[in-house]
Motif scaffolding. Structure first.
Motif, PDB file in Angstrom:
ATOM      1  N   TRP A  39       0.839  -1.223   0.000  1.00 39.79           N
ATOM      2  CA  TRP A  39       0.000   0.000   0.000  1.00 39.79           C
ATOM      3  C   TRP A  39       0.860   1.254   0.000  1.00 39.79           C
ATOM      4  CZ3 TRP A  39      -0.448   3.647   4.071  1.00 39.79           C
ATOM      5  CH2 TRP A  39      -1.432   4.621   3.871  1.00 39.79           C
ATOM      6  N   THR A  40       1.918   1.233   0.819  1.00 35.40           N
ATOM      7  CA  THR A  40       2.820   2.392   0.898  1.00 35.40           C
ATOM      8  C   THR A  40       3.457   2.676  -0.455  1.00 35.40           C
ATOM      9  OG1 THR A  40       3.303   1.937   3.226  1.00 35.40           O
ATOM     10  CG2 THR A  40       4.852   3.338   2.057  1.00 35.40           C
ATOM     11  N   GLU A  43       0.170   3.434  -3.250  1.00 38.41           N
ATOM     12  CA  GLU A  43      -0.659   4.614  -3.028  1.00 38.41           C
ATOM     13  C   GLU A  43       0.146   5.893  -2.824  1.00 38.41           C
ATOM     14  OE1 GLU A  43      -4.032   4.985  -3.106  1.00 38.41           O
ATOM     15  OE2 GLU A  43      -4.066   2.947  -3.885  1.00 38.41           O
TER      16      GLU A  43
END
Length: 251
Positions: A39-40, A43
């Motif tokens: 996710w880091t 996104e």
């Protein structure tokens, strides 16, 4: 009445189920670590281009790798528990111990690196924005700055006046005072007016917002690490108990 052997057998069965439950939680924790890392990168990857340091992206990759190791360790733990192999339990215990120690080292390094990253932001963010925004070959920087200003509702590194030094703003053909992404309602050429009613005037500028964001990311990583560290301590205690029980049974 239950004999000592019956009580001992019942205790061992309960201990095995507890350890299997722990391994299930450990697997889930590993999956969470990998998910947070991915996710880091996916996104928030745009912001990585604004940092000269590789710390932000490296921490995400380390988290993904650590999650994979945790999942593997969970598999070893299940095999050791189900097969009741003392040698495999020892391997499992030392894997948990190594991961636990690495988490402590990683936590200390993350704190130190954050202090350096904060200094780097103070020193480099303005220069990156005014020198590279809307320049040929710097499309990723332009996209990251626009996203930063819109998502965090800010304008400029320290304030909107930073854009007065921008290479792009100073171009004779440019009519804007600030990028259009500074506008509260972005539209073509809306950056011609830098009045507070038109653009974001945030005290501390985007650098304060970005610092807060990075700190929040580290807090998420820290919370995940603390949760997993607690599980590891529980796991190591259960492994020691099961190992001791199997040792007594062998006599």
């Amino acid at each position: 009445m239950e004999t000592y052997d019956e009580k001992n057998t019942c205790g061992m069965i309960c201990l095995k189920y507890l350890l299997l439950t722990f391994n299930l939680l450990f697997w889930l924790a590993g999956g969470v670590m990998m998910a947070v890392g991915v996710w880091t990168l996916v996104e928030k990857s745009d912001y990585i281009s604004l940092l000269n340091s590789t710390f932000y992206s490296a921490s995400a990759y380390i988290l993904i790798a650590a999650g994979a190791i945790v999942v593997f360790t969970g598999i070893v733990g299940c095999c050791a528990t189900l097969k009741e192999m003392r040698s495999l339990l020892i391997v499992y215990f030392f894997l948990l111990l190594c991961i636990f120690l690495l988490e402590i080292v990683a936590g200390v390094l993350a704190y130190i690196q954050y202090q350096e990253l904060d200094k780097e932001l103070q020193h480099n963010l303005k220069e990156t924005m005014v020198q590279k925004y809307q320049q040929t070959g710097e499309e990723s920087i332009t996209s990251a700055v626009d996203k930063l200003q819109q998502e965090f509702k800010c304008c400029g590194s320290n304030s909107s006046s930073d854009w007065s030094d921008s290479v792009w703003i100073l171009t004779p053909s440019n009519e804007r005072l600030v990028p259009d992404s500074c506008c509260k309602t972005p539209s073509n050429l809306c950056g011609r007016r830098d009045h507070p009613s038109n653009i974001y005037k945030v005290e501390g500028g985007c650098i304060t917002k970005l610092e807060t964001f990075i700190l929040s990311q580290l807090q998420i990583l820290g919370a995940v690490a603390i949760g997993i560290a607690f599980l590891q301590l529980v796991g190591m205690i259960l492994v020691c108990c099961l190992y001791r029980g199997l040792k007594e049974e062998s006599y």
